[in-house]
Write a protein that holds these residues in place. Structure first.
Motif, PDB file in Angstrom:
ATOM      1  N   ALA A  77       8.333 -14.179  -6.571  1.00 41.96           N
ATOM      2  CA  ALA A  77       7.217 -13.736  -7.413  1.00 41.96           C
ATOM      3  C   ALA A  77       6.177 -14.846  -7.541  1.00 41.96           C
ATOM      4  O   ALA A  77       4.963 -14.589  -7.505  1.00 41.96           O
ATOM      5  N   LEU A  78       6.629 -16.087  -7.689  1.00 41.19           N
ATOM      6  CA  LEU A  78       5.705 -17.217  -7.767  1.00 41.19           C
ATOM      7  C   LEU A  78       4.963 -17.401  -6.446  1.00 41.19           C
ATOM      8  O   LEU A  78       3.758 -17.674  -6.437  1.00 41.19           O
ATOM      9  N   LEU A  79       5.681 -17.227  -5.350  1.00 39.66           N
ATOM     10  CA  LEU A  79       5.048 -17.346  -4.040  1.00 39.66           C
ATOM     11  C   LEU A  79       3.976 -16.279  -3.851  1.00 39.66           C
ATOM     12  O   LEU A  79       2.862 -16.574  -3.389  1.00 39.66           O
ATOM     13  N   ASP A  80       4.291 -15.044  -4.237  1.00 41.27           N
ATOM     14  CA  ASP A  80       3.308 -13.955  -4.117  1.00 41.27           C
ATOM     15  C   ASP A  80       2.069 -14.255  -4.953  1.00 41.27           C
ATOM     16  O   ASP A  80       0.933 -14.011  -4.517  1.00 41.27           O
ATOM     17  N   ILE A  85      -3.764 -15.953  -5.112  1.00 41.28           N
ATOM     18  CA  ILE A  85      -4.817 -16.894  -5.487  1.00 41.28           C
ATOM     19  C   ILE A  85      -5.474 -17.460  -4.234  1.00 41.28           C
ATOM     20  O   ILE A  85      -6.713 -17.611  -4.175  1.00 41.28           O
ATOM     21  N   GLY A  86      -4.674 -17.771  -3.229  1.00 41.19           N
ATOM     22  CA  GLY A  86      -5.233 -18.268  -1.979  1.00 41.19           C
ATOM     23  C   GLY A  86      -6.196 -17.280  -1.342  1.00 41.19           C
ATOM     24  O   GLY A  86      -7.260 -17.673  -0.827  1.00 41.19           O
ATOM     25  N   HIS A 109       8.663 -23.223   0.725  1.00 39.73           N
ATOM     26  CA  HIS A 109       7.995 -22.045   1.300  1.00 39.73           C
ATOM     27  C   HIS A 109       6.813 -22.459   2.175  1.00 39.73           C
ATOM     28  O   HIS A 109       5.783 -21.807   2.191  1.00 39.73           O
ATOM     29  N   GLN A 110       6.997 -23.546   2.919  1.00 40.79           N
ATOM     30  CA  GLN A 110       5.916 -24.041   3.765  1.00 40.79           C
ATOM     31  C   GLN A 110       5.507 -23.036   4.841  1.00 40.79           C
ATOM     32  O   GLN A 110       4.317 -22.900   5.152  1.00 40.79           O
ATOM     33  N   HIS A 116      -2.679 -20.602   4.768  1.00 38.76           N
ATOM     34  CA  HIS A 116      -3.374 -20.241   3.531  1.00 38.76           C
ATOM     35  C   HIS A 116      -3.768 -21.484   2.729  1.00 38.76           C
ATOM     36  O   HIS A 116      -4.748 -21.457   1.977  1.00 38.76           O
ATOM     37  N   PHE A 117      -2.970 -22.562   2.889  1.00 42.77           N
ATOM     38  CA  PHE A 117      -3.202 -23.789   2.130  1.00 42.77           C
ATOM     39  C   PHE A 117      -2.947 -24.997   3.024  1.00 42.77           C
ATOM     40  O   PHE A 117      -2.329 -24.888   4.087  1.00 42.77           O
TER      41      PHE A 117
END
Length: 416
Positions: A77-80, A85-86, A109-110, A116-117
């Protein structure tokens, strides 16, 4: 420091995102990062608890993403949320984690975040291990880096056995500092005076105590030192700084309230060699205690991310660790330079109670300069005053009550 004082230019086409997980709105480190890169013209974004977070009111912030989290959410959920945001930013941004949860999330989660980042490559499991008290202790033992003697009881019976032969006083800390728990075993660093005190505390820890029992380093025989640095993909330091902590809150065991830049080649070499051996890449914030009894610097904490007081440190070219990361990840050279020795850093809202507590304890460090060579305030900045006043509005009543409770708990721990 304004961008005109920096002896380099940053890539203004690459934004940066301050990544925060958990509820701690009065975080001066995030404000410092926004100002540091924002003054160079870098488009700045930040995750905040709400629109009244001080960081959200910086003139250098392009947009605040209000996203309240606790740190207990499912990682997916945090990754999503981070990926959403990205997509809203619309182009790859340099990630600047301000806590262990965020640093661990990015490291683990690289693959999903790539493209994206922008972030330093690191072994996915390493930040979690470094943020863990047990993991860090094991790495120190493995690589011959001094650290306080420690035990990791897995049951109440283990605590009873330990109490029979332990040397007191000692300190108890939460084992997994990067996991925000609804009911932590101890509230911060707790001094334990004897076997009876330890067993009384352990009765509240449940079947599997999540604590580390660590050697106590007497404050009259110790000095608190800090190292902030940025390491490239080969674990080579592109910026490395050393300083001494003069005051913290809660006293002797908490966040830096006042610190000075002090040259310490021995400490710098110790940190550089340890990071090289473990192969870490990125920003680090290390806490070490110099034990005058045996002449060793003992590593207490290895924060695999930006430290809240990072703006204490800057070299002659105007590089701090956050600027070093942005320069490196955007393919630019990181200018070398000597650190600004004698520079002072003060966190206004916690330094006054810390000053009173330290006067009472009589603690001093011989390494603090008689006069600072410039002072950086954590909150107040002439070119960006709104975060300071937002902090005051949010801090005055609940903040004062919180400081009072911390003061009472620290006194009670010592008295017991």
């Amino acid at each position: 420091m304004s961008s005109s004082n920096a002896l380099f230019t940053a890539d203004r086409t690459v934004p940066a995102l301050i990544v925060k997980i958990g509820n701690y709105p009065l975080h001066h480190g995030g404000v410092g990062a926004i100002r540091s890169l924002g003054r160079l013209g870098v488009p700045m974004y930040a995750i905040t608890e709400d629109r009244w977070t001080p960081a959200a009111h910086s003139r250098y912030l392009r947009h605040a993403f209000a996203w309240p989290t606790t740190g207990r959410e499912d990682p997916d959920a945090l990754l999503d949320g981070l990926l959403r945001i990205g997509r809203r930013i619309g182009r790859p941004a340099v990630l600047v984690p301000t806590d262990e949860e965020a640093a661990v999330l990015v490291a683990e989660h690289q693959k999903e975040l790539d493209g994206h980042f922008l972030f330093p490559p690191v072994a996915p499991e390493l930040p979690r291990r470094l943020a863990s008290k047990r993991g860090l202790h094991e790495l120190c033992v493995e690589h011959g880096v001094p650290s306080p003697a420690a035990a990791f009881p897995d049951s109440y019976a283990d605590v009873e056995d330990f109490a029979r032969h332990a040397r007191f006083p000692l300190v108890a800390k939460n084992r997994e500092a990067f996991v925000r728990r609804e009911r932590p075993a101890v509230r911060g660093t707790t001094r334990v005076e004897g076997p009876a005190h330890l067993l009384a505390l352990a009765r509240e820890w449940g079947e599997r105590p999540g604590v580390i029992l660590q050697e106590y380093l007497p404050r009259e025989d110790a000095e608190d030192w800090i190292v902030h640095a940025y390491f490239d993909e080969n674990a080579a330091p592109l910026a490395l700084f050393t300083g001494v902590k003069v005051r913290s809150w809660p006293p002797h065991a908490g966040m830096t309230a006042t610190a000075y830049v002090v040259d310490n080649p021995e400490l710098a070499q110790l940190a550089e060699q340890f990071v090289k051996r473990i192969g870490f890449s990125g920003i680090v914030d290390l806490d070490l205690r110099f034990d005058r009894r045996d002449g060793q610097y003992k590593l207490l904490d290895f924060n695999p991310r930006m430290g809240a007081q990072f703006r204490l440190f800057e070299n002659g070219a105007g590089v701090d660790v956050v600027r070093a990361q942005h320069l490196h990840l955007t393919g630019r050279a990181v200018p070398e330079g000597e650190q600004r020795a004698g520079r002072r850093y003060v966190v206004e809202n916690i330094d006054l109670p810390a000053l009173l507590a330290y006067r009472r304890s009589g603690y001093t460090t011989p390494h603090a300069p008689a006069r600072p060579r410039g002072t950086e305030l954590a909150w107040l900045a002439r070119d960006d005053p709104r975060p300071f006043f937002t902090m005051l509005a949010r801090f005055v009543r609940p903040g004062a009550e919180h400081l009072y409770q911390l003061w009472r708990s620290s006194r009670r721990a010592i008295a017991e």
